[in-house]
Scaffold this active site. Structure first.
Site, PDB file in Angstrom:
ATOM      1  N   TYR A   1      -2.120  -0.953  10.221  1.00  0.00           N
ATOM      2  CA  TYR A   1      -2.140  -1.258   8.796  1.00  0.00           C
ATOM      3  C   TYR A   1      -0.828  -0.868   8.133  1.00  0.00           C
ATOM      4  O   TYR A   1      -0.237  -1.659   7.371  1.00  0.00           O
ATOM      5  CB  TYR A   1      -3.308  -0.532   8.138  1.00  0.00           C
ATOM      6  CG  TYR A   1      -3.449  -0.781   6.657  1.00  0.00           C
ATOM      7  CD1 TYR A   1      -3.930  -1.997   6.188  1.00  0.00           C
ATOM      8  CD2 TYR A   1      -3.109   0.193   5.731  1.00  0.00           C
ATOM      9  CE1 TYR A   1      -4.064  -2.234   4.821  1.00  0.00           C
ATOM     10  CE2 TYR A   1      -3.246  -0.025   4.375  1.00  0.00           C
ATOM     11  CZ  TYR A   1      -3.721  -1.239   3.923  1.00  0.00           C
ATOM     12  OH  TYR A   1      -3.852  -1.467   2.573  1.00  0.00           O
TER      13      TYR A   1
ATOM     14  N   SER B   1       0.853  -1.190   0.000  1.00  0.00           N
ATOM     15  CA  SER B   1       0.000   0.000   0.000  1.00  0.00           C
ATOM     16  C   SER B   1       0.884   1.232   0.000  1.00  0.00           C
ATOM     17  O   SER B   1       2.053   1.170   0.408  1.00  0.00           O
ATOM     18  CB  SER B   1      -0.881   0.012   1.257  1.00  0.00           C
ATOM     19  OG  SER B   1      -1.478   1.271   1.472  1.00  0.00           O
TER      20      SER B   1
END
Length: 251
Positions: A154, A141
């Site tokens: 995350y 990401s």
């Protein structure tokens, strides 16, 4: 239909795609099948069984469990005879300020995102070495390189996924295994709604404005990058992170 260049063709290749029930994972599994690959698609959700295309086997299970990783790789070998491609896509997110993140929440995110990628990569490497090599593509990401509020768990997990992929590239490059990372920007999937974010459509639109291309990405666009990195067309690319982010990290 125009024929694909040979280097893009995935005929005779066998792939595993984790987190394939929806979003990027589903788009990737469907694209690899269209490119000629035989695919084992896995997910925690039974919705993965909706992938009924010829040359596609499905399996439900938690990627963070060692037995599931072993079963997934075994299924690819038993059903299709080998394993050439692994796409580590399964993941979970958590929108929570650091001081409000519990140990249990933090560990749950790392279990799916990091342990899942580790277990499937380890078992895939073993299988790939038996057939002369293969390609691993791990989905990270932009949060693995750019700090964002409320994403401590995350972001930490995706940073770990990226480094794991690079280590695999270094350790097994001379033995025919390539390992790369795709780092998407914000992509339009239902994962945003699943996190409980209020006014998710408005939030998604605001994310689009933050990307220089003026919009968020689509799962099919990320799938194309993954398919490229899994194909012989990218034969000299390993240990790389491809920012499929609409220019977000160029700012």
């Amino acid at each position: 239909m125009t024929a694909l260049p040979h280097a893009w063709n995935l005929e005779s290749k066998v792939a595993i795609v984790t987190g394939a029930a929806r979003g990027i994972g589903r788009a990737t599994a469907e694209l690899l099948v269209r490119r000629g690959a035989r695919v084992v698609a896995t997910d925690l959700s039974d919705a993965v069984h909706e992938l009924r295309a010829d040359g596609c086997a499905t399996l439900t299970g938690d990627v963070a469990r060692e037995a599931v990783a072993c079963e997934t790789v075994a299924l690819a070998q038993d059903r299709f005879g080998r394993l050439d491609i692994l796409v580590n896509n399964a993941g979970r997110t958590l929108n929570r300020p650091l001081l409000e993140t519990s140990v249990e929440e933090f560990e749950a995110v790392l279990a799916t995102n990091v342990r899942g990628a580790f277990l499937h990569s380890r078992e895939a490497v073993r299988a790939m070495l038996a057939h002369g090599g293969g390609a691993i593509v791990s989905v990270a990401s932009i949060a693995s390189t750019v700090a964002m509020s409320d994403l401590a768990a995350y972001a930490a997990s995706k940073g770990a996924v990226a480094q794991l992929a690079k280590v695999i590239a270094v350790e097994y490059g001379t033995r025919g295994i390539r390992s790369n990372v795709v780092a998407p920007g914000v992509v339009e999937t239902d994962i945003l709604q699943s996190t409980g974010v209020e006014n998710s459509r408005a939030v998604l639109a605001s994310y689009g404005d933050a990307h220089p291309v003026g919009r968020v990405g689509q799962p099919q666009e990320i799938a194309e990058v993954i398919a490229f990195l899994a194909s012989p067309a990218s034969s000299f690319i390993t240990g790389a992170m491809v920012m499929a982010d609409g220019g977000y990290t160029a700012l």
